[in-house]
Scaffold this active site. Structure first.
Site, PDB file in Angstrom:
ATOM      1  N   PHE A  18       6.089  20.316 -19.826  1.00  0.00           N
ATOM      2  CA  PHE A  18       7.197  21.245 -19.614  1.00  0.00           C
ATOM      3  C   PHE A  18       6.968  22.098 -18.371  1.00  0.00           C
ATOM      4  O   PHE A  18       7.603  21.887 -17.349  1.00  0.00           O
ATOM      5  CB  PHE A  18       7.400  22.095 -20.862  1.00  0.00           C
ATOM      6  CG  PHE A  18       8.481  23.143 -20.772  1.00  0.00           C
ATOM      7  CD1 PHE A  18       9.659  22.919 -20.071  1.00  0.00           C
ATOM      8  CD2 PHE A  18       8.324  24.356 -21.415  1.00  0.00           C
ATOM      9  CE1 PHE A  18      10.651  23.897 -20.002  1.00  0.00           C
ATOM     10  CE2 PHE A  18       9.314  25.337 -21.362  1.00  0.00           C
ATOM     11  CZ  PHE A  18      10.477  25.101 -20.642  1.00  0.00           C
ATOM     12  N   ASN A  47      12.336  34.593 -16.608  1.00  0.00           N
ATOM     13  CA  ASN A  47      13.142  35.783 -16.886  1.00  0.00           C
ATOM     14  C   ASN A  47      13.287  36.002 -18.381  1.00  0.00           C
ATOM     15  O   ASN A  47      12.848  35.184 -19.179  1.00  0.00           O
ATOM     16  CB  ASN A  47      14.511  35.681 -16.184  1.00  0.00           C
ATOM     17  CG  ASN A  47      15.352  34.525 -16.680  1.00  0.00           C
ATOM     18  OD1 ASN A  47      15.381  34.222 -17.867  1.00  0.00           O
ATOM     19  ND2 ASN A  47      16.065  33.876 -15.767  1.00  0.00           N
ATOM     20  N   GLN A  58       3.212  28.756 -16.162  1.00  0.00           N
ATOM     21  CA  GLN A  58       3.813  30.049 -15.829  1.00  0.00           C
ATOM     22  C   GLN A  58       2.745  31.053 -15.445  1.00  0.00           C
ATOM     23  O   GLN A  58       1.677  31.119 -16.044  1.00  0.00           O
ATOM     24  CB  GLN A  58       4.617  30.578 -17.020  1.00  0.00           C
ATOM     25  CG  GLN A  58       5.383  31.852 -16.732  1.00  0.00           C
ATOM     26  CD  GLN A  58       6.317  32.240 -17.870  1.00  0.00           C
ATOM     27  OE1 GLN A  58       6.756  31.386 -18.639  1.00  0.00           O
ATOM     28  NE2 GLN A  58       6.619  33.510 -17.987  1.00  0.00           N
ATOM     29  N   PHE A  86       7.570  30.100 -12.764  1.00  0.00           N
ATOM     30  CA  PHE A  86       7.024  28.903 -13.399  1.00  0.00           C
ATOM     31  C   PHE A  86       7.251  27.708 -12.501  1.00  0.00           C
ATOM     32  O   PHE A  86       8.107  27.725 -11.608  1.00  0.00           O
ATOM     33  CB  PHE A  86       7.587  28.679 -14.809  1.00  0.00           C
ATOM     34  CG  PHE A  86       9.061  28.386 -14.876  1.00  0.00           C
ATOM     35  CD1 PHE A  86       9.526  27.071 -14.840  1.00  0.00           C
ATOM     36  CD2 PHE A  86       9.986  29.408 -15.010  1.00  0.00           C
ATOM     37  CE1 PHE A  86      10.886  26.788 -14.927  1.00  0.00           C
ATOM     38  CE2 PHE A  86      11.345  29.140 -15.095  1.00  0.00           C
ATOM     39  CZ  PHE A  86      11.800  27.828 -15.051  1.00  0.00           C
ATOM     40  N   ARG A 134       0.677  30.982 -19.445  1.00  0.00           N
ATOM     41  CA  ARG A 134       1.423  30.077 -20.328  1.00  0.00           C
ATOM     42  C   ARG A 134       1.442  28.682 -19.719  1.00  0.00           C
ATOM     43  O   ARG A 134       1.857  28.503 -18.569  1.00  0.00           O
ATOM     44  CB  ARG A 134       2.842  30.608 -20.480  1.00  0.00           C
ATOM     45  CG  ARG A 134       3.670  29.929 -21.522  1.00  0.00           C
ATOM     46  CD  ARG A 134       4.977  30.704 -21.711  1.00  0.00           C
ATOM     47  NE  ARG A 134       5.826  30.058 -22.674  1.00  0.00           N
ATOM     48  CZ  ARG A 134       7.142  29.987 -22.585  1.00  0.00           C
ATOM     49  NH1 ARG A 134       7.771  30.545 -21.570  1.00  0.00           N
ATOM     50  NH2 ARG A 134       7.844  29.386 -23.501  1.00  0.00           N
ATOM     51  N   HIS A 180      17.848  29.850 -14.722  1.00  0.00           N
ATOM     52  CA  HIS A 180      16.697  30.344 -13.960  1.00  0.00           C
ATOM     53  C   HIS A 180      16.898  30.028 -12.486  1.00  0.00           C
ATOM     54  O   HIS A 180      17.315  28.922 -12.138  1.00  0.00           O
ATOM     55  CB  HIS A 180      15.400  29.677 -14.444  1.00  0.00           C
ATOM     56  CG  HIS A 180      15.060  30.015 -15.853  1.00  0.00           C
ATOM     57  ND1 HIS A 180      14.277  31.088 -16.189  1.00  0.00           N
ATOM     58  CD2 HIS A 180      15.426  29.434 -17.026  1.00  0.00           C
ATOM     59  CE1 HIS A 180      14.156  31.142 -17.505  1.00  0.00           C
ATOM     60  NE2 HIS A 180      14.853  30.153 -18.038  1.00  0.00           N
ATOM     61  N   LEU A 213      17.263  24.149 -18.489  1.00  0.00           N
ATOM     62  CA  LEU A 213      17.032  25.395 -17.755  1.00  0.00           C
ATOM     63  C   LEU A 213      18.027  25.592 -16.609  1.00  0.00           C
ATOM     64  O   LEU A 213      18.119  26.681 -16.058  1.00  0.00           O
ATOM     65  CB  LEU A 213      15.607  25.425 -17.183  1.00  0.00           C
ATOM     66  CG  LEU A 213      14.477  25.344 -18.206  1.00  0.00           C
ATOM     67  CD1 LEU A 213      13.131  25.346 -17.493  1.00  0.00           C
ATOM     68  CD2 LEU A 213      14.560  26.467 -19.213  1.00  0.00           C
TER      69      LEU A 213
END
Length: 167
Positions: free
Chosen positions: A60, A103, A63, A114, A55, A127, A123
């Site tokens: 951003f 997660n 991952q 990530f 990903r 996380h 976030l």
């Protein structure tokens, strides 16, 4: 009486040798010891070797950490999912290069992680932050700039050839 926090970490850094170059990660044992030990031990065992960045969302994050390459797999060294180490909100996703656990909600950490490409304050507190990029920010930016399909999967496979735990 022994304090488990005084035991020596297995690695202070992890180097990701990727198809686009190397990224070195400094681990924050003082803030997230269980998460750092999981990441370093998975690297030492070769768990991340051959795993892809499944990903990538420009501006951003990138991952990885799922050996199935789907974003739905991966296990921790502890067997089951393990709890978040949120440090009372002291650590923040302040910019590019923050290393965090991916997660599926609170206390569901496994092997996926990530690395941010920009500030991500939404976030914070959700996380576990457990490190940062200490070298290879240009490689991070190169991975973050690859073409992706509509599901944010890179159209060109980007692989972690090897993850090396460094003492």
């Amino acid at each position: 009486f022994t304090n488990r926090m005084t035991s020596k970490p297995s690695a202070r850094r992890v180097r990701l040798e990727t198809s686009l170059g190397e990224i070195e990660l400094e681990l924050y044992y003082q803030h997230a010891p269980k998460t750092c030990e999981n990441f370093a031990e998975l690297a030492r065992r070769g768990y991340y070797d051959g795993v892809v960045f499944h990903r990538v969302i420009q501006g951003f994050m990138i991952q990885s950490g799922d050996p199935t390459g789907t974003g739905r797999g991966g296990e921790s060294i502890y067997g089951a999912k393990f709890e978040d180490e949120l440090c009372g909100g002291r650590l923040k996703h302040v910019g590019a290069g923050v290393l965090s656990m991916a997660n599926a909600g609170p206390n569901t950490n496994g092997s996926q992680f990530f690395i941010t490409l920009a500030p991500c304050p939404h976030l914070d507190g959700k996380h576990t932050i457990f490190g940062r990029v200490s070298a290879g920010i240009g490689v991070l930016e190169a991975i973050g700039g690859v073409a992706t399909d509509p599901s944010d999967r890179p159209t060109q496979e980007i692989q972690i050839f090897r993850a090396v735990a460094i003492h």
